[in-house]
Design a protein around this motif. Structure first.
Motif, mmCIF file in Angstrom:
data_model
loop_
_atom_site.group_PDB
_atom_site.id
_atom_site.type_symbol
_atom_site.label_atom_id
_atom_site.label_comp_id
_atom_site.label_asym_id
_atom_site.label_seq_id
_atom_site.Cartn_x
_atom_site.Cartn_y
_atom_site.Cartn_z
ATOM 1 N N LEU A 1 0.499 -5.201 8.287
ATOM 2 C CA LEU A 1 2.020 -5.750 8.786
ATOM 3 C C LEU A 1 2.260 -4.998 10.023
ATOM 4 C CD1 LEU A 1 3.199 -6.330 5.188
ATOM 5 C CD2 LEU A 1 2.058 -7.991 6.931
ATOM 6 N N ASN A 2 2.350 -3.654 10.181
ATOM 7 C CA ASN A 2 3.060 -2.986 11.425
ATOM 8 C C ASN A 2 2.593 -3.079 12.654
ATOM 9 O OD1 ASN A 2 4.828 -0.967 12.593
ATOM 10 N ND2 ASN A 2 3.672 0.373 11.896
ATOM 11 N N LYS A 3 0.996 -3.561 12.540
ATOM 12 C CA LYS A 3 0.258 -3.912 14.134
ATOM 13 C C LYS A 3 0.421 -5.054 14.548
ATOM 14 C CE LYS A 3 -3.728 -0.086 12.688
ATOM 15 N NZ LYS A 3 -5.178 -0.023 11.675
ATOM 16 N N LYS A 4 0.157 -6.202 13.390
ATOM 17 C CA LYS A 4 0.524 -7.477 14.018
ATOM 18 C C LYS A 4 2.073 -7.622 14.404
ATOM 19 C CE LYS A 4 -3.479 -8.797 11.377
ATOM 20 N NZ LYS A 4 -4.382 -9.500 10.334
ATOM 21 N N GLY A 5 3.394 -7.296 13.857
ATOM 22 C CA GLY A 5 4.573 -7.153 13.451
ATOM 23 C C GLY A 5 4.643 -8.155 13.160
ATOM 24 N N LEU A 6 3.891 -8.205 11.985
ATOM 25 C CA LEU A 6 4.341 -8.748 10.395
ATOM 26 C C LEU A 6 5.928 -8.320 9.810
ATOM 27 C CD1 LEU A 6 1.367 -10.259 9.708
ATOM 28 C CD2 LEU A 6 3.388 -11.459 11.300
ATOM 29 N N GLY A 7 6.965 -8.932 8.588
ATOM 30 C CA GLY A 7 7.575 -8.898 7.989
ATOM 31 C C GLY A 7 6.959 -8.053 6.759
ATOM 32 N N PHE A 8 7.386 -7.609 5.590
ATOM 33 C CA PHE A 8 7.166 -7.159 4.846
ATOM 34 C C PHE A 8 6.923 -7.780 4.211
ATOM 35 C CE2 PHE A 8 7.912 -5.483 0.364
ATOM 36 C CZ PHE A 8 7.394 -4.761 0.411
ATOM 37 N N LYS B 1 -8.284 0.405 -0.357
ATOM 38 C CA LYS B 1 -7.821 1.476 0.219
ATOM 39 C C LYS B 1 -7.253 0.120 1.919
ATOM 40 C CE LYS B 1 -7.779 5.211 -2.469
ATOM 41 N NZ LYS B 1 -7.560 6.462 -2.592
ATOM 42 N N THR B 2 -7.423 -0.642 2.056
ATOM 43 C CA THR B 2 -7.112 -1.262 3.460
ATOM 44 C C THR B 2 -5.889 -1.291 3.084
ATOM 45 O OG1 THR B 2 -8.676 -2.679 2.554
ATOM 46 C CG2 THR B 2 -7.039 -2.879 4.106
ATOM 47 N N ASP B 3 -5.121 -0.759 3.932
ATOM 48 C CA ASP B 3 -3.861 -0.488 4.605
ATOM 49 C C ASP B 3 -2.802 -1.499 4.967
ATOM 50 O OD1 ASP B 3 -1.549 0.878 4.516
ATOM 51 O OD2 ASP B 3 -1.596 1.895 6.808
ATOM 52 N N VAL B 4 -2.709 -2.415 3.432
ATOM 53 C CA VAL B 4 -1.845 -3.741 4.324
ATOM 54 C C VAL B 4 -0.443 -3.698 4.856
ATOM 55 C CG1 VAL B 4 -0.538 -5.877 3.425
ATOM 56 C CG2 VAL B 4 -3.028 -4.750 2.189
ATOM 57 N N MET B 5 0.039 -2.721 4.500
ATOM 58 C CA MET B 5 1.530 -2.512 5.157
ATOM 59 C C MET B 5 1.620 -2.180 6.308
ATOM 60 S SD MET B 5 3.622 -1.408 2.453
ATOM 61 C CE MET B 5 5.425 -1.544 3.708
ATOM 62 N N GLY B 6 0.663 -1.162 6.737
ATOM 63 C CA GLY B 6 0.216 -0.862 8.322
ATOM 64 C C GLY B 6 -0.214 -2.006 9.085
ATOM 65 N N LYS C 1 5.577 -11.227 4.331
ATOM 66 C CA LYS C 1 3.665 -11.819 4.901
ATOM 67 C C LYS C 1 2.300 -10.481 4.236
ATOM 68 C CE LYS C 1 5.363 -14.714 7.531
ATOM 69 N NZ LYS C 1 5.566 -15.925 7.041
ATOM 70 N N ALA C 2 3.153 -9.530 3.320
ATOM 71 C CA ALA C 2 2.246 -8.719 2.730
ATOM 72 C C ALA C 2 1.307 -9.680 2.559
ATOM 73 C CB ALA C 2 2.831 -7.973 2.177
ATOM 74 N N TYR C 3 1.609 -10.592 1.034
ATOM 75 C CA TYR C 3 0.247 -11.207 0.484
ATOM 76 C C TYR C 3 -0.760 -11.533 1.305
ATOM 77 C CZ TYR C 3 3.509 -9.220 -3.333
ATOM 78 O OH TYR C 3 3.732 -8.585 -4.417
ATOM 79 N N GLN C 4 0.038 -12.937 2.063
ATOM 80 C CA GLN C 4 -0.716 -13.534 3.232
ATOM 81 C C GLN C 4 -1.477 -12.575 3.849
ATOM 82 O OE1 GLN C 4 1.358 -16.331 6.216
ATOM 83 N NE2 GLN C 4 0.523 -14.777 7.922
ATOM 84 N N THR D 1 0.937 -1.155 -0.211
ATOM 85 C CA THR D 1 0.458 -0.091 0.051
ATOM 86 C C THR D 1 0.680 1.092 -0.077
ATOM 87 O OG1 THR D 1 -0.983 -1.137 1.542
ATOM 88 C CG2 THR D 1 -2.176 0.873 0.981
ATOM 89 N N ARG D 2 1.951 1.239 0.600
ATOM 90 C CA ARG D 2 2.942 2.607 1.154
ATOM 91 C C ARG D 2 3.599 3.262 0.090
ATOM 92 N NH1 ARG D 2 2.261 2.929 7.296
ATOM 93 N NH2 ARG D 2 -0.170 3.047 7.703
ATOM 94 N N GLU D 3 3.965 1.620 -1.094
ATOM 95 C CA GLU D 3 4.937 2.501 -2.294
ATOM 96 C C GLU D 3 4.757 3.256 -2.575
ATOM 97 O OE1 GLU D 3 6.431 -2.168 -3.695
ATOM 98 O OE2 GLU D 3 4.988 -1.169 -4.765
ATOM 99 N N SER D 4 5.737 4.708 -2.415
ATOM 100 C CA SER D 4 5.405 5.740 -3.032
ATOM 101 C C SER D 4 6.731 6.230 -3.957
ATOM 102 C CB SER D 4 5.284 6.629 -2.152
ATOM 103 O OG SER D 4 5.565 7.748 -2.158
ATOM 104 N N TYR D 5 6.658 7.717 -4.216
ATOM 105 C CA TYR D 5 7.911 8.173 -4.919
ATOM 106 C C TYR D 5 8.709 8.954 -4.541
ATOM 107 C CZ TYR D 5 4.685 5.354 -8.501
ATOM 108 O OH TYR D 5 3.790 4.197 -8.460
ATOM 109 N N LEU D 6 9.846 9.444 -4.767
ATOM 110 C CA LEU D 6 10.706 10.150 -4.506
ATOM 111 C C LEU D 6 10.595 11.621 -4.541
ATOM 112 C CD1 LEU D 6 14.272 8.558 -5.270
ATOM 113 C CD2 LEU D 6 13.015 8.912 -2.724
ATOM 114 N N PRO D 7 9.798 12.284 -5.964
ATOM 115 C CA PRO D 7 9.669 13.839 -5.521
ATOM 116 C C PRO D 7 9.310 14.264 -5.462
ATOM 117 C CG PRO D 7 9.493 12.286 -8.431
ATOM 118 C CD PRO D 7 9.099 11.195 -7.413
ATOM 119 N N TYR D 8 8.622 13.350 -4.001
ATOM 120 C CA TYR D 8 7.396 13.295 -3.695
ATOM 121 C C TYR D 8 7.945 13.240 -2.039
ATOM 122 C CZ TYR D 8 4.329 14.051 -7.318
ATOM 123 O OH TYR D 8 3.967 13.438 -9.034
#
Length: 401
Positions: A241-248, A234-239, A250-253, A188-195
């Protein structure tokens, strides 16, 4: 019996041939025993096995076989496409015997360098300029970024384009109230450097507000302008992961139950698009078309999912349409990912109409990304309505009064 001179020569020649044949047979036996002995002394994982034979056989495609048979019967060459260029036999034999592809340095380096497997994959459909040195690449963000312990301040956001308002004209075809396309974001949080103010490291191009979800909004608008009902999740999947203490990894899971809930909640959904951002720099992810800059697209297929063939057929069709309507290069092609270093399914086993699309790279702007989203909406709608014409009839929009 007295032999004349001529008979003696014949006997001598025959004797020489017999000796040569005997020596050849002896050397053949020595070779067989030497090879057998060498094979038995190899470590088990290096010995020839049915798997290794099968792997070698996968390199012999139909076109190569026709080419080989064409050496004896030129009629076989008529079955090959005009643009086909037969590979050099030496390269083919070297690849079969060593499993090293001279055109793919990963086949040698990938076994020796730690982390090199991140670049692993297979080009199923090559876009213009795509090769094994610039395939789609994603790497995990640093732990502090993943945990959102620090997040860059934003910049250049005052001119961010919003979702396209588009035409108010009624499209000739419409799904009506039915939603046919589901857009979501595993990373979800993949972003772009210009911003991202002060951020220059591609591995830190992540943000909770300005990220790939904005592309979903624009793509939704483009599809709906063409009569295709679309929903953006827009479910914040990466957010999560952070709440559950899971690593990157596990995103697809984590994203899987989100997609499953959408599928069970709306049986009308037909296509599932997971939008991502590649890790490459601008020179590899940007293209000029008629004087305007576009972010390149790449289709990724999980090589270990049950719907592999259907997913591949869909991605191939969209790639070909982009090539046809926007010129070669906007689509980087269709890439297969599988193995221990990646997910291998990307939740594409949930549907035969699942896509994972990389939109640009870390340096692209939303102006470039939105142009590409418009192009994708254009070719997708062409594909969609053609498929609907073949299958069930589409719903006609109501007449305006």
């Amino acid at each position: 019996m007295r032999l004349n001179k001529r008979s003696g020569i014949i006997v001598a020649v025959q004797g020489t041939q017999v000796v040569k044949a005997a020596l050849a047979f002896v050397f053949f036996l020595i070779g067989i025993f030497s090879i057998s002995g060498a094979m038995t002394t190899l470590r088990p994982e290096l010995r020839l096995s049915s798997d290794s034979v099968n792997q070698a056989a996968t390199n012999l495609n139909g076109q190569l076989l026709f080419s080989l048979m064409g050496w004896e019967n030129h009629q076989f060459l008529q079955a090959l496409p005009e643009e086909y260029e037969a590979p050099k036999l030496t390269n083919v034999m070297f690849k079969l015997t060593t499993n090293i592809n001279l055109d793919d340095p990963r086949s040698l380096l990938g076994r020796e360098l730690p982390g090199f497997s991140l670049f692993d994959g297979k080009i199923l459909v090559a876009g213009k300029g795509t090769n094994y040195t610039n395939m789609p690449m994603e790497s995990a963000p640093p732990l502090d970024v993943l945990k959102a312990e620090q997040e860059a301040a934003l910049q250049n956001t005052e001119d961010l384009p919003g979702a396209s308002e588009g035409s108010t004209a009624t499209p000739p075809l419409s799904t009506g109230d039915r939603k046919a396309v589901y857009i979501y974001f595993t990373h979800t949080r993949e972003s772009y450097l210009p911003y991202l103010k002060g951020v220059t490291d591609p591995n830190q191009a992540y943000h909770s507000q300005v990220n790939v979800t904005r592309i979903g909004d624009h793509l939704k608008s483009g599809l709906e302008q063409r009569g295709i009902g679309t929903t953006v999740d827009k479910t914040d999947v990466m957010g999560n992961l952070n709440k559950k203490g899971l690593g990157f990894g596990k995103a697809y899971q984590e994203a899987r139950p989100v997609v499953e809930a959408a599928m069970s909640g709306d049986r009308n959904l037909q296509y599932f698009i997971d939008i991502h951002r590649d890790g490459y720099r601008k020179d590899k992810t940007t293209l000029q078309i008629n004087g305007k800059s576009y972010a390149k697209l790449a289709f990724v297929i999980g090589g270990e999912n049950a719907n592999y063939e259907k997913n591949l057929a869909l991605a191939r069709e969209l790639h070909n349409l982009l090539d046809k309507k926007y010129g070669k290069g906007l689509s980087r092609g269709v890439i297969e990912k599988k193995g221990a270093s990646t997910n291998g399914k990307f939740n594409q086993d949930l549907s035969g109409n699942a896509l994972l699309i990389e939109f640009g790279g870390v340096d692209n702007t939303f102006e470039e990304l939105n142009r590409s989203a418009d192009a994708l909406a254009d070719v997708f709608s062409e594909f969609y309505w053609q498929a609907e014409k073949v299958g069930a009839p589409a719903q006609q929009p109501p007449d305006k009064k």
